[in-house]
Design a protein around this motif. Structure first.
Motif, mmCIF file in Angstrom:
data_model
loop_
_atom_site.group_PDB
_atom_site.id
_atom_site.type_symbol
_atom_site.label_atom_id
_atom_site.label_comp_id
_atom_site.label_asym_id
_atom_site.label_seq_id
_atom_site.Cartn_x
_atom_site.Cartn_y
_atom_site.Cartn_z
ATOM 1 N N PHE A 1 28.749 72.353 56.408
ATOM 2 C CA PHE A 1 29.896 71.486 56.364
ATOM 3 C C PHE A 1 29.260 70.172 55.763
ATOM 4 C CE2 PHE A 1 32.786 68.297 58.614
ATOM 5 C CZ PHE A 1 33.881 68.660 58.037
ATOM 6 N N LEU A 2 28.152 69.446 56.144
ATOM 7 C CA LEU A 2 27.511 68.280 55.737
ATOM 8 C C LEU A 2 27.300 68.361 54.247
ATOM 9 C CD1 LEU A 2 25.346 67.116 58.873
ATOM 10 C CD2 LEU A 2 27.409 66.226 57.814
ATOM 11 N N LEU A 3 26.691 69.575 53.973
ATOM 12 C CA LEU A 3 26.077 69.673 52.547
ATOM 13 C C LEU A 3 27.661 69.772 51.597
ATOM 14 C CD1 LEU A 3 23.993 70.380 50.394
ATOM 15 C CD2 LEU A 3 24.139 72.776 50.833
ATOM 16 N N GLY A 4 28.256 70.529 52.119
ATOM 17 C CA GLY A 4 29.665 70.674 51.432
ATOM 18 C C GLY A 4 30.165 69.440 51.076
ATOM 19 N N TYR B 1 28.844 66.557 50.837
ATOM 20 C CA TYR B 1 28.102 66.040 49.994
ATOM 21 C C TYR B 1 28.534 66.045 48.585
ATOM 22 C CZ TYR B 1 23.897 64.748 47.169
ATOM 23 O OH TYR B 1 23.260 64.453 45.943
ATOM 24 N N LEU B 2 28.413 67.492 48.523
ATOM 25 C CA LEU B 2 28.675 68.206 47.174
ATOM 26 C C LEU B 2 30.335 67.827 46.803
ATOM 27 C CD1 LEU B 2 27.065 71.475 47.137
ATOM 28 C CD2 LEU B 2 26.126 69.751 46.263
ATOM 29 N N GLU B 3 31.213 68.000 47.617
ATOM 30 C CA GLU B 3 32.430 67.395 47.528
ATOM 31 C C GLU B 3 32.540 65.989 46.730
ATOM 32 O OE1 GLU B 3 34.847 67.825 50.813
ATOM 33 O OE2 GLU B 3 33.875 69.992 51.198
ATOM 34 N N GLN B 4 31.875 64.785 47.462
ATOM 35 C CA GLN B 4 31.937 63.696 47.085
ATOM 36 C C GLN B 4 31.243 63.529 45.918
ATOM 37 O OE1 GLN B 4 33.570 61.054 48.438
ATOM 38 N NE2 GLN B 4 34.324 62.873 49.890
ATOM 39 N N ARG B 5 30.359 64.335 45.598
ATOM 40 C CA ARG B 5 29.489 64.194 44.289
ATOM 41 C C ARG B 5 30.366 64.617 43.018
ATOM 42 N NH1 ARG B 5 23.135 65.493 43.072
ATOM 43 N NH2 ARG B 5 23.328 64.692 40.863
ATOM 44 N N THR B 6 31.007 65.619 43.265
ATOM 45 C CA THR B 6 31.737 66.239 42.144
ATOM 46 C C THR B 6 33.146 65.457 41.934
ATOM 47 O OG1 THR B 6 32.614 67.770 43.683
ATOM 48 C CG2 THR B 6 30.817 68.506 42.438
ATOM 49 N N LEU B 7 33.711 65.096 43.111
ATOM 50 C CA LEU B 7 34.969 64.360 43.107
ATOM 51 C C LEU B 7 34.883 62.983 42.196
ATOM 52 C CD1 LEU B 7 38.012 64.263 44.051
ATOM 53 C CD2 LEU B 7 37.123 63.215 46.144
ATOM 54 N N GLU C 1 33.478 76.177 52.323
ATOM 55 C CA GLU C 1 32.910 74.867 51.439
ATOM 56 C C GLU C 1 33.080 75.480 50.015
ATOM 57 O OE1 GLU C 1 32.439 72.029 52.295
ATOM 58 O OE2 GLU C 1 32.821 72.416 54.603
ATOM 59 N N ALA C 2 32.816 76.582 49.526
ATOM 60 C CA ALA C 2 32.722 77.072 48.274
ATOM 61 C C ALA C 2 34.155 76.746 47.581
ATOM 62 C CB ALA C 2 32.110 78.355 48.119
ATOM 63 N N SER C 3 35.264 77.218 48.617
ATOM 64 C CA SER C 3 36.693 76.932 48.035
ATOM 65 C C SER C 3 37.036 75.588 47.713
ATOM 66 C CB SER C 3 37.648 77.695 49.253
ATOM 67 O OG SER C 3 37.606 76.715 50.347
ATOM 68 N N ILE C 4 36.480 74.692 48.337
ATOM 69 C CA ILE C 4 36.676 73.422 48.222
ATOM 70 C C ILE C 4 36.118 72.878 46.741
ATOM 71 C CG2 ILE C 4 35.988 71.015 48.907
ATOM 72 C CD1 ILE C 4 36.282 71.845 51.714
ATOM 73 N N LEU C 5 34.873 73.319 46.608
ATOM 74 C CA LEU C 5 34.151 73.296 45.384
ATOM 75 C C LEU C 5 34.942 73.744 44.094
ATOM 76 C CD1 LEU C 5 30.264 73.384 46.220
ATOM 77 C CD2 LEU C 5 31.714 71.174 46.026
ATOM 78 N N VAL C 6 35.462 74.821 44.566
ATOM 79 C CA VAL C 6 36.253 75.569 43.463
ATOM 80 C C VAL C 6 37.383 74.767 42.861
ATOM 81 C CG1 VAL C 6 37.689 77.599 42.906
ATOM 82 C CG2 VAL C 6 35.485 78.027 43.806
#
Length: 630
Positions: A93-96, A98-104, A597-602
């Motif tokens: 959840f935390l890693l997701g 972090y990746l969300e904020q970075r890509t967003l 989390e993968a779906s959020i990144l997608v």
């Protein structure tokens, strides 16, 4: 304490990951189950801390957020001593996040790039005539500034000395440098690629065009569309429903692990973020390509437009008309021309400017008692004579008799595609001028592109005579053409087709057509960076570049489709996960959180594709434009 925990979320994620890796290393390599268990316990405690803080903050404002669901799920997993699940879920959840904020953040790159383009200093002329560097905030209107090759233009202004080529991509979206010489307008944030100029500061600080663009893009990216507001309301009730569903499953099955797994799998993260990321990316793309979309709601409305209504002068035509034909009906030719030039010299109307430019070496008289007749022309007293200058309707109003010869000339001039300017002296027609405006270069191709994008009706409304309007419409292949239209007539027409069920965009100059811009479902201004255009419309095509219009339409359609794709991805993933937990043996909390989390990144990456959107015409010409056109 809460603030410290949340602000160190990145470090907590790293520590949690290291503890989990250490635990599994101890289990599978060192065969030490004690270290394995305590490492996962520590990872669970550390990892859940920022999530629990955010859950608490959400509950304080009576919101059952995703953080609440995850906190309950992790707590439950810990209580049933499933430390492996609790540690991995919190880490993912935390890693997701972090990746969300970075890509967003990449989807907000357009506004970030604009902000970084803002000039920080300027070379200002001192009292002694030399130039010294000062902070941009110290520049005042009227200051004389020096801009050297490679430097940013510090403020909006006018070139006084020198010439060069300026890259205006930050304002217009066009990367091809524009030639600038004395009296040309220049804008803050643009770059002088070669040459040296001295300029007068006309607008400074937040009043510059660049400052207004940044402000508008920031406001637009922070705005919410109806779809976003619906999803916000939906998630507000959806998360408590997931919590209730988990409780019901627990009561029926007496299976705590199954119940807390449902909490994890039911998180609506991708659904909540899918639409906003599409909107932000779409608005960012527009900002980089000379299209200002003033809010997320504009994207939805513009994507559905099936009818575009155009003003003629300055929109479809270049707005720089010239006198093409002239007939004089009195013997004293020069006197009539002197009277006409005297009257038109006081007007800034494009037709008036064309007449003044045509009548050279005229003797100008004092003009008195001027009366402007809306949609007709102007009446003034010149050298003791009553001079009426305008169209046929003004002549009728003044009871000026148009004999058969004049009427034949009027019909022929209209047939030739001219705008008509009649001049009467003391009630007698004295002169007829035919004035033509050239169709903008590239407009026909852009209109064809609009048709390919699904715009069914292309209509031109103009105060000009019907013959001139028909000529322009025929050349451009428009659906309808209506002349002799006053501002109220244009508004009435727009209201009529709206009542017939058409979704209407009106394209005008943002000054003379403000009623129509306001009434249409979408008002589009050929802005050229003017204050009025930016303030009065929903969409601004910077630099009055007509080719930006198909880009705007195509971009909003692509953005709307992207939103739908993201919603389908988000809903589909949740349905698959919830179905799997009941009808398969492989689904658990860790897998569910990983897929979640993968779906959020997608959906984020799908939205980011909009940053690279280009209209078909732009894609074809992107690599074929010369750097310094003739």
């Amino acid at each position: 304490m809460q603030k410290t925990i949340v602000s160190n979320k990145k470090a907590i994620t790293l520590v949690s990951g290291i503890l989990i890796l250490s635990g599994f290393f101890s289990r599978f390599v060192l065969r030490n189950m004690t270290v394995f268990e305590w490492a996962l316990i520590a990872a669970s405690f550390i990892g859940v801390a920022p999530i629990a803080v955010q859950a608490y903050q959400a509950l304080k404002v009576k919101v059952v957020s995703i953080d609440v669901l995850v906190t309950i799920a992790v707590t439950g997993a810990f209580l049933i001593r499933n430390f492996e699940e609790s540690a991995i879920v919190t880490f993912l959840f935390l890693l997701g996040h972090y990746l969300e904020q970075r890509t967003l953040n990449k989807t907000r790159s357009a506004i970030k790039e604009l902000t970084e383009m803002a000039p920080e200093s300027a070379l200002v002329q001192t009292a002694g005539g030399s130039f010294e560097e000062v902070d941009i905030d110290e520049v005042d209107e009227g200051d004389i500034l020096l801009v050297k090759t490679g430097a940013k233009v510090p403020v909006d202004g006018t070139v006084l000395v020198g010439s060069g080529y300026i890259n205006e991509a930050s304002i217009t979206g066009e990367s091809v440098p524009a030639p600038k010489s004395v009296d040309a307008s220049v804008y803050a944030g643009t770059i002088l690629e070669n040459g040296t100029i001295q300029m007068r500061a006309d607008r400074v600080g937040e009043d510059t065009t660049f400052g207004k663009i940044i402000e508008l893009v920031e406001e637009a990216q922070d705005s919410k569309s109806e779809a976003e507001r619906f999803i916000d309301r939906f998630s507000k009730y959806y998360t408590p429903v997931v919590l209730l569903l988990s409780l019901v499953v627990l009561l029926i099955s007496q299976n705590l692990e199954l119940a807390i797994t449902i909490l994890v799998l039911g998180c609506p993260g991708a659904l909540v973020i899918g639409v906003p990321v599409s909107n932000v990316a779409g608005i960012g793309n527009g900002a980089r390509n000379g299209v200002l979309l003033k809010g997320s709601e504009v994207i939805h409305d513009l994507s559905r437009v099936d009818t575009i209504v155009f003003d003629k002068t300055g929109t479809l035509t270049a707005g720089s008309p010239t006198v093409a034909e002239t007939e004089i009906y009195v013997s004293d030719h020069q006197m009539v021309l002197n009277y006409l030039s005297s009257v038109e010299l006081e007007s800034d109307h494009p037709l008036a400017q064309a007449i003044v430019a045509e009548i050279k070496d005229a003797h100008h008289y004092r003009v008195e008692d001027t009366e402007v007749v809306r949609g007709g022309g102007v009446i003034s007293t010149v050298d003791g004579h009553r001079i009426a200058v305008g169209n046929v309707s003004l002549m009728d109003r003044e009871d000026v008799l148009l004999d058969e010869q004049v009427l034949r000339d009027v019909r022929q001039f209209e047939k030739n595609g001219n705008s008509l300017v009649l001049t009467a002296v003391d009630g007698q027609v004295a002169l007829l001028m035919g004035i033509r405006d050239k169709v903008r270069r590239g407009v026909k191709d852009s209109l064809e592109e609009l048709k390919q994008l699904g715009v069914k009706n292309l209509v031109v409304l103009s105060g000009d005579n019907q013959g001139t309007v028909d000529s322009v419409a025929g050349e451009l292949g428009l659906t309808e053409a209506h002349g002799h239209m006053l501002p109220e007539d244009k508004s009435a027409y727009i209201r009529k087709i709206q009542e017939a069920g058409q979704i209407v965009a009106f394209v005008g100059d943002g000054v003379n057509d403000s009623p129509s811009l306001a009434l249409a479902d979408i008002g589009i201004a050929m802005g050229n960076g003017t204050d009025v255009a930016i303030e009065t419309s929903d969409v601004v095509l910077m630099n009055s570049d007509f080719s930006h219009l198909p880009h705007a339409i195509g971009l909003t359609k692509a953005t709307s489709n992207n939103m739908i794709q993201n919603i389908m991805i988000a809903v589909g993933v949740v349905l698959v996960l919830l179905t799997s937990v009941f009808f398969s043996d492989w689904m658990n909390m860790s897998i569910g959180m990983l897929v979640h989390e993968a779906s959020i990144l997608v959906v984020i990456f799908n939205g980011m594709r909009l940053l690279n959107y280009q209209s078909q015409k732009r894609e074809k010409t992107a690599n074929t434009v010369s750097l310094y056109p003739d």
